[in-house]
Scaffold this active site. Structure first.
Site, PDB file in Angstrom:
ATOM      1  NE  ARG A 119      -2.466  -0.933   3.430  1.00 44.38           N
ATOM      2  CZ  ARG A 119      -3.251  -0.937   4.430  1.00 44.38           C
ATOM      3  NH1 ARG A 119      -4.499  -0.558   4.404  1.00 44.38           N
ATOM      4  NH2 ARG A 119      -2.670  -0.798   5.727  1.00 44.38           N
ATOM      5  CG  ASP A 159      -1.521 -19.335  14.596  1.00 40.68           C
ATOM      6  OD1 ASP A 159      -1.690 -18.757  13.575  1.00 40.68           O
ATOM      7  OD2 ASP A 159      -0.347 -19.552  15.448  1.00 40.68           O
ATOM      8  CE  LYS A 213      -2.053 -20.465   9.922  1.00 38.46           C
ATOM      9  NZ  LYS A 213      -1.060 -19.444  10.752  1.00 38.46           N
ATOM     10  CG  HIS A 262       5.185 -22.465   6.800  1.00 36.74           C
ATOM     11  ND1 HIS A 262       4.179 -22.106   7.589  1.00 36.74           N
ATOM     12  CD2 HIS A 262       6.152 -22.703   7.549  1.00 36.74           C
ATOM     13  CE1 HIS A 262       4.594 -22.152   9.042  1.00 36.74           C
ATOM     14  NE2 HIS A 262       5.866 -22.489   8.871  1.00 36.74           N
ATOM     15  CG  HIS A 286       1.204 -25.157  10.264  1.00 37.79           C
ATOM     16  ND1 HIS A 286       1.000 -24.736   9.078  1.00 37.79           N
ATOM     17  CD2 HIS A 286       1.256 -24.023  11.029  1.00 37.79           C
ATOM     18  CE1 HIS A 286       1.289 -23.332   8.906  1.00 37.79           C
ATOM     19  NE2 HIS A 286       1.378 -22.853  10.192  1.00 37.79           N
TER      20      HIS A 286
HETATM   21  C1  BG6 Z   1       2.532 -19.935  11.710  1.00 40.69           C
HETATM   22  C2  BG6 Z   1       1.793 -19.477  12.765  1.00 40.69           C
HETATM   23  O1  BG6 Z   1       1.518 -20.359  10.633  1.00 40.69           O
HETATM   24  O2  BG6 Z   1       3.416 -21.112  12.009  1.00 40.69           O
HETATM   25  C3  BG6 Z   1       2.648 -19.132  13.938  1.00 40.69           C
HETATM   26  O3  BG6 Z   1       0.857 -18.451  12.508  1.00 40.69           O
HETATM   27  C4  BG6 Z   1       3.824 -20.158  14.308  1.00 40.69           C
HETATM   28  O4  BG6 Z   1       2.025 -18.764  15.124  1.00 40.69           O
HETATM   29  C5  BG6 Z   1       4.417 -20.547  12.818  1.00 40.69           C
HETATM   30  O5  BG6 Z   1       4.773 -19.516  15.006  1.00 40.69           O
HETATM   31  C6  BG6 Z   1       5.288 -21.709  13.132  1.00 40.69           C
HETATM   32  O6  BG6 Z   1       5.936 -22.087  11.911  1.00 40.69           O
HETATM   33  P1  BG6 Z   1       7.453 -22.731  12.199  1.00 40.69           P
HETATM   34  O7  BG6 Z   1       7.758 -22.978  10.664  1.00 40.69           O
HETATM   35  O8  BG6 Z   1       8.197 -21.776  12.890  1.00 40.69           O
HETATM   36  O9  BG6 Z   1       7.409 -23.956  12.901  1.00 40.69           O
END
Ligand code: BG6
Length: 491
Positions: free
Chosen positions: A46, A232, A145, A175, A237
Site C-alpha cells: 500500500r 492458528d 493462511k 508452509h 499445519h
Molecule cells: C504460523 C503460525 O503459521 O506458523 C505461527 O501463524 C507459528 O503462530 C508458525 O509461530 C510456526 O512455524 P514454524 O515454521 O516456525 O514451525
C-alpha cells in the site's frame, strides 16, 4: 507441466513474511539458477515507494535474514534488478492498470500471483486483477493462511477466489508442506517396505504429534487474540501432518492422487461434541514464567487485558476408518513451551507374547521388554529414531532386554546439503504449476469441519483456557489427557 511462470507478483510485499521468507527464498532460487531467464518480480504494497527504495529494503532484508555465507553481492545485484515496485490498494483501478502495464507483453509466459495480505483483501485483489485483464489460463494465485476463521467464512474466501480462478489455478499455502521433514514422511511411509505393513491399528497403539514453540506473541497479539492455537496451528499445519500420517497410499505422487487420499483421512476425523471436548481437549494460556532461562510475561500482560484465547491446545483425535479404528492421535501445540520442538511419535503395541517372561515388569526383575517407538523429529533437529529391544550383554540366567536406538540423523546423512527455507520449495512449485504440496479446497473444508466441532463444543460446554506457567508443556490437564489412557507424552 507447463513452462514456469515468467512473472511473480507479490501482494503484501512490505510485510514481515515477505521480508523474512519470500524474498530470501526467491534470492536462493536465483542463486541456485532455478528461476527462468528474464524473471520479473513485481512487488506491491500500500505504501508509495520507488523501485529503488523498495530494492534497498529488500537487500537490507536479505542481509538480515539470509545466513551470512549465502549473501553474495553479485547475486544480490542481479536480484535487485529483477524487482519492480508498484503501490496498489484494493479497489484502486488506476493502480491495477499501472500494474498491468508492468506485466504487459509477459502474460502469455505465465503469471504467478502471491497473496501475503490479510484474507479480507483476497477477493478484492483478485477482482482488481480480473478487471485489469491479468487473469488468463496461465495465471495462478497463491494464498497464505488464514483461510477463514470457520467453515462458513472459509467458504466465502474460497468462493471469492473461485469465482475468478479455476481450482487448479489456486494454490493454498501451508508452509509445513514445504518443510523437507514433512515431505520426508511420504518417503518414509511409501519408499520403504518395513513400515507400511505395520502402519495401522493392529500394530500401532497411538500416535502423538507435538509442535512446541518457545516464542510468545511479541507483536502479533492483534492477529492472534480471538484466533488462538487451535485455529492458528491445528487447523492447518497439524492436520496436514496428521493427514499424511493417516492417509492411504496414493496411487502416485501427483496433486490429485495425494490430495484425494489426504482429504479422505481428514473427513474421517471423528467430530467432537460438547461432551467429548471435556475429556478429549485441553485449552491453556501462558502466564509469566521462565523459558530457557529467560523470565517472560504472561499472555494477558502482553495483550494488556484478560482474554479467553488459548495459546496451547491438546487434543485426543480419532480417525474413524478401517485402518485407524481405536487408535488415538494425541495432538498438542503451544507457545512458551520449554523447547522449540516438533515431532511425531508412533507408539507401537507390545509384542503379542513375550518369550522372555512377563513384559512390563521392569522394576521388579522383569525382562524390561518395552514396545517399539518411532520418533520422527521435524525440527529443530531432523532425525528418525526407532527404539528397539536388544539383549543387555551379560551372563545372567534370565535374558535382560534394554531399549537401544536405531538413529538416522538426516542432518548428518545429508550433510553438505543446504537446509532450504520451506518457501523455496513452495514458490518453485507454484511457478511450475505443481499443486501437490498445496492444500485443496475440500481439504480446507474438512479441516474446518472438524475444528468447528471443537469450537462449538467449547462454547456449549463453556471450556475456558487453563493457566500454565511459561516454560511448561501446557496445563497439568494436558498430561492427564494422555495419562488417563495409560500413555504419556514423549519428551
Ligand atoms: C504460523 C503460525 O503459521 O506458523 C505461527 O501463524 C507459528 O503462530 C508458525 O509461530 C510456526 O512455524 P514454524 O515454521 O516456525 O514451525
Amino acid at each position: 507441466m507447463t513452462e514456469p511462470s515468467a512473472t511473480f507478483l507479490l501482494f503484501g510485499a512490505t510485510g514481515d513474511l515477505a521480508r523474512r521468507m519470500i524474498f530470501p527464498s526467491l534470492y536462493n532460487l536465483l542463486s541456485d539458477g532455478l528461476l527462468p531467464d528474464d524473471f520479473l518480480i513485481i512487488a506491491s504494497g500500500r505504501s508509495d515507494m520507488s523501485d529503488e527504495d523498495f530494492r534497498g529494503d529488500v537487500c537490507a532484508a536479505l542481509q538480515q535474514f539470509l545466513p551470512a555465507d549465502r549473501y553474495e553481492a553479485e547475486v544480490a545485484e542481479r536480484f535487485r534488478t529483477m524487482i519492480q515496485y508498484q503501490p496498489v490498494e484494493a479497489g484502486n483501478a488506476a493502480q491495477f492498470a499501472a500494474l498491468a502495464e508492468r506485466v504487459d507483453g509477459r502474460l502469455e509466459r505465465g503469471l504467478s500471483v502471491y497473496l501475503s495480505t490479510p484474507p479480507s483483501l483476497f477477493a478484492p485483489t483478485a477482482q482488481g486483477l480480473a478487471d485489469a485483464g491479468l487473469i488468463t489460463p496461465r495465471t495462478r494465485i497463491a494464498m497464505e493462511k488464514p483461510i477463514g476463521k470457520d467453515l462458513a467464512s472459509s467458504r466465502q474466501v474460497n468462493d471469492g477466489i473461485g469465482a475468478l480462478f479455476a481450482e487448479d489455478q489456486i494454490f493454498r499455502v501451508d508452509h509445513y508442506l514445504g518443510k523437507e521433514t514433512v515431505q520426508n514422511l511420504l518417503a518414509l511411509r511409501f519408499g520403504n517396505v518395513m513400515f507400511e505393513p505395520l502402519w495401522n491399528a493392529t500394530a500401532i497403539d497411538h500416535v502423538q504429534i507435538t509442535v512446541g514453540e518457545t516464542v510468545g506473541l511479541e507483536g502479533r497479539v492483534s492477529y492472534y487474540d480471538g484466533v488462538g492455537a487451535l485455529r492458528d496451528m491445528v487447523q492447518n499445519h497439524m492436520l496436514q501432518i496428521l493427514s499424511i500420517i493417516a492417509m492411504e497410499p496414493p496411487a502416485r505422487m501427483d496433486p490429485t492422487s495425494v490430495r484425494d487420499e489426504k482429504v479422505k483421512a481428514l473427513r474421517s476425523l471423528r467430530p467432537m461434541t460438547d461432551e467429548t471436548v471435556k475429556t478429549h481437549s485441553v485449552r491453556g494460556q501462558y502466564t509469566p514464567g521462565a523459558v530457557q532461562g529467560q523470565i517472560v510475561t504472561g499472555y494477558a500482560d502482553e495483550l494488556g487485558k484478560p482474554s479467553d484465547t488459548e495459546t496451547f491446545v491438546a487434543l485426543k483425535a480419532y480417525v474413524d476408518n478401517w485402518r485407524w479404528q481405536g487408535v488415538p492421535f494425541y495432538l498438542r501445540t503451544g507457545k512458551r513451551m520449554p523447547a522449540r520442538q516438533s515431532e511425531i511419535v508412533i507408539q507401537f503395541k507390545p509384542v503379542r507374547h513375550s518369550i522372555f517372561g512377563r513384559d512390563g515388569q521392569n522394576a521388579g526383575g522383569g525382562t524390561g521388554l518395552e514396545p517399539n517407538t518411532l520418533v520422527i523429529r521435524l525440527q529443530p533437529e531432523e532425525y528418525i529414531r526407532l527404539q528397539i529391544m536388544s539383549k543387555r550383554p551379560g551372563l545372567e540366567q534370565q535374558v535382560r532386554l534394554e531399549e537401544v536406538t536405531l538413529d538416522v540423523s538426516l542432518t548428518a546423512a545429508f550433510a553438505g546439503q543446504r537446509r532450504r527455507i520451506a518457501y523455496e520449495r513452495l514458490i518453485l512449485d507454484l511457478l511450475a504449476g505443481n499443486a501437490t504440496l498445496f492444500v485443496r479446497r475440500d481439504e480446507v473444508e474438512a479441516q474446518w469441519t472438524w475444528i468447528d466441532s471443537i469450537i462449538d463444543g467449547w462454547k456449549e460446554a463453556n471450556v475456558k483456557p487453563a493457566a500454565y506457567s511459561s516454560g511448561n508443556w501446557g496445563p497439568s490437564s494436558a498430561i492427564a489427557l494422555i495419562e488417563r489412557d495409560g500413555a504419556s507424552w514423549h519428551e
